[in-house]
Design a protein around this motif. Sequence first.
Motif, PDB file in Angstrom:
ATOM      1  N   VAL A  64      54.745  31.831  39.443  1.00  0.00           N
ATOM      2  CA  VAL A  64      53.820  33.141  39.446  1.00  0.00           C
ATOM      3  C   VAL A  64      53.055  33.145  38.340  1.00  0.00           C
ATOM      4  CG1 VAL A  64      53.655  35.732  39.555  1.00  0.00           C
ATOM      5  CG2 VAL A  64      55.143  34.393  41.149  1.00  0.00           C
ATOM      6  N   ARG A  65      53.841  32.719  37.041  1.00  0.00           N
ATOM      7  CA  ARG A  65      52.989  33.113  35.749  1.00  0.00           C
ATOM      8  C   ARG A  65      51.819  31.850  35.854  1.00  0.00           C
ATOM      9  NH1 ARG A  65      52.366  30.409  31.276  1.00  0.00           N
ATOM     10  NH2 ARG A  65      53.993  28.930  31.884  1.00  0.00           N
ATOM     11  N   ARG A  66      52.359  30.665  36.043  1.00  0.00           N
ATOM     12  CA  ARG A  66      51.206  29.609  36.191  1.00  0.00           C
ATOM     13  C   ARG A  66      50.271  29.657  37.258  1.00  0.00           C
ATOM     14  NH1 ARG A  66      53.914  24.546  37.542  1.00  0.00           N
ATOM     15  NH2 ARG A  66      55.770  25.551  37.767  1.00  0.00           N
ATOM     16  N   SER A  67      50.495  30.300  38.275  1.00  0.00           N
ATOM     17  CA  SER A  67      49.522  30.358  39.442  1.00  0.00           C
ATOM     18  C   SER A  67      48.446  31.544  39.114  1.00  0.00           C
ATOM     19  CB  SER A  67      50.287  30.664  40.723  1.00  0.00           C
ATOM     20  OG  SER A  67      51.077  29.648  41.021  1.00  0.00           O
ATOM     21  N   CYS A  68      49.102  32.592  38.259  1.00  0.00           N
ATOM     22  CA  CYS A  68      48.007  33.638  38.158  1.00  0.00           C
ATOM     23  C   CYS A  68      47.354  33.843  36.743  1.00  0.00           C
ATOM     24  CB  CYS A  68      48.993  35.175  38.651  1.00  0.00           C
ATOM     25  SG  CYS A  68      49.905  35.084  40.015  1.00  0.00           S
ATOM     26  N   CYS A  69      47.384  33.020  36.063  1.00  0.00           N
ATOM     27  CA  CYS A  69      46.590  32.950  34.904  1.00  0.00           C
ATOM     28  C   CYS A  69      45.499  32.119  34.895  1.00  0.00           C
ATOM     29  CB  CYS A  69      47.711  32.389  33.779  1.00  0.00           C
ATOM     30  SG  CYS A  69      49.272  33.591  33.547  1.00  0.00           S
ATOM     31  N   GLN A  70      44.836  32.407  35.710  1.00  0.00           N
ATOM     32  CA  GLN A  70      43.521  31.805  35.711  1.00  0.00           C
ATOM     33  C   GLN A  70      42.491  32.657  35.248  1.00  0.00           C
ATOM     34  OE1 GLN A  70      42.467  31.053  39.817  1.00  0.00           O
ATOM     35  NE2 GLN A  70      43.962  29.343  40.039  1.00  0.00           N
ATOM     36  N   ASP A  71      41.339  32.352  34.439  1.00  0.00           N
ATOM     37  CA  ASP A  71      40.536  32.900  33.694  1.00  0.00           C
ATOM     38  C   ASP A  71      39.622  33.636  34.499  1.00  0.00           C
ATOM     39  OD1 ASP A  71      40.549  31.128  30.729  1.00  0.00           O
ATOM     40  OD2 ASP A  71      41.796  32.343  31.296  1.00  0.00           O
ATOM     41  N   GLN A  72      39.459  33.176  35.668  1.00  0.00           N
ATOM     42  CA  GLN A  72      38.272  33.365  36.507  1.00  0.00           C
ATOM     43  C   GLN A  72      38.809  33.477  38.081  1.00  0.00           C
ATOM     44  OE1 GLN A  72      35.173  30.844  36.744  1.00  0.00           O
ATOM     45  NE2 GLN A  72      33.586  32.245  37.416  1.00  0.00           N
ATOM     46  N   ALA A  73      38.616  34.758  38.831  1.00  0.00           N
ATOM     47  CA  ALA A  73      39.090  34.961  40.200  1.00  0.00           C
ATOM     48  C   ALA A  73      38.331  33.771  40.926  1.00  0.00           C
ATOM     49  CB  ALA A  73      38.470  36.457  40.432  1.00  0.00           C
ATOM     50  N   PRO A  74      38.946  33.670  42.117  1.00  0.00           N
ATOM     51  CA  PRO A  74      38.347  32.739  43.073  1.00  0.00           C
ATOM     52  C   PRO A  74      37.014  33.424  43.557  1.00  0.00           C
ATOM     53  CG  PRO A  74      40.594  33.244  43.830  1.00  0.00           C
ATOM     54  CD  PRO A  74      40.334  34.158  42.516  1.00  0.00           C
ATOM     55  N   ALA A  75      36.281  32.393  44.027  1.00  0.00           N
ATOM     56  CA  ALA A  75      34.759  32.843  44.304  1.00  0.00           C
ATOM     57  C   ALA A  75      34.685  33.624  45.571  1.00  0.00           C
ATOM     58  CB  ALA A  75      34.200  31.353  44.920  1.00  0.00           C
ATOM     59  N   GLY A  76      34.263  34.616  45.376  1.00  0.00           N
ATOM     60  CA  GLY A  76      34.006  35.792  46.599  1.00  0.00           C
ATOM     61  C   GLY A  76      34.969  36.706  46.750  1.00  0.00           C
ATOM     62  N   LEU A  77      36.093  36.527  45.767  1.00  0.00           N
ATOM     63  CA  LEU A  77      37.217  37.745  45.772  1.00  0.00           C
ATOM     64  C   LEU A  77      36.431  39.155  45.536  1.00  0.00           C
ATOM     65  CD1 LEU A  77      39.861  38.497  46.077  1.00  0.00           C
ATOM     66  CD2 LEU A  77      40.228  37.738  43.487  1.00  0.00           C
ATOM     67  N   ALA A  78      35.688  39.211  44.452  1.00  0.00           N
ATOM     68  CA  ALA A  78      35.227  40.562  44.028  1.00  0.00           C
ATOM     69  C   ALA A  78      34.381  41.155  45.337  1.00  0.00           C
ATOM     70  CB  ALA A  78      34.489  40.452  42.863  1.00  0.00           C
ATOM     71  N   GLU A  79      33.839  40.339  45.808  1.00  0.00           N
ATOM     72  CA  GLU A  79      32.611  40.802  47.146  1.00  0.00           C
ATOM     73  C   GLU A  79      33.776  41.128  48.196  1.00  0.00           C
ATOM     74  OE1 GLU A  79      29.798  42.481  48.613  1.00  0.00           O
ATOM     75  OE2 GLU A  79      29.651  41.798  46.606  1.00  0.00           O
ATOM     76  N   ARG A  80      34.725  40.424  48.361  1.00  0.00           N
ATOM     77  CA  ARG A  80      35.571  40.927  49.552  1.00  0.00           C
ATOM     78  C   ARG A  80      36.411  42.184  48.948  1.00  0.00           C
ATOM     79  NH1 ARG A  80      36.774  35.408  49.229  1.00  0.00           N
ATOM     80  NH2 ARG A  80      38.786  35.754  48.423  1.00  0.00           N
ATOM     81  N   ILE A  81      36.678  42.390  47.704  1.00  0.00           N
ATOM     82  CA  ILE A  81      37.217  43.523  47.373  1.00  0.00           C
ATOM     83  C   ILE A  81      36.322  44.743  47.665  1.00  0.00           C
ATOM     84  CG2 ILE A  81      38.362  44.797  45.390  1.00  0.00           C
ATOM     85  CD1 ILE A  81      39.519  42.100  44.542  1.00  0.00           C
ATOM     86  N   ARG A  82      34.977  44.619  47.077  1.00  0.00           N
ATOM     87  CA  ARG A  82      34.267  45.809  47.454  1.00  0.00           C
ATOM     88  C   ARG A  82      34.087  46.099  48.680  1.00  0.00           C
ATOM     89  NH1 ARG A  82      31.257  42.269  43.759  1.00  0.00           N
ATOM     90  NH2 ARG A  82      31.639  42.994  41.634  1.00  0.00           N
ATOM     91  N   ALA A  83      33.922  45.190  49.691  1.00  0.00           N
ATOM     92  CA  ALA A  83      33.679  45.310  51.175  1.00  0.00           C
ATOM     93  C   ALA A  83      34.870  46.032  51.625  1.00  0.00           C
ATOM     94  CB  ALA A  83      33.286  44.071  51.964  1.00  0.00           C
TER      95      ALA A  83
END
Length: 98
Positions: A64-83
């Motif tokens: 989990v630590r290795r998988s979740c420590c990306q500096d940038q969210a996957p493309a489109g994630l912010a827009e999907r959350i807003r929607a």
Amino acid sequence: MSEEPISHTGCCDEQNRQNSLMRIYNYLDGELTRDEIDVIKDHLANCSQCQDDYTIEALLKELVRRSCCQDQAPAGLAERIRARIVVERRTYVRRTFG
């Protein structure tokens, strides 16, 4: 901690195993005192069941630590959350005021 003592018999019954598992989680999260760390280390050295649980939980935590420590969210994630927020707000407003 207010948990019951860990069995030192080398084999846990169901209740002791649940207590040990909770301490394993706390141990992995760095939430134990020095004395509690010594107790859980001693128990893990003598209980193969809990050692197996510890190994699995430690590997899972590392994954989990290795998988979740990306500096940038996957493309489109912010827009999907807003929607999704817009949909939830509309649903809430309809239920509350509709």
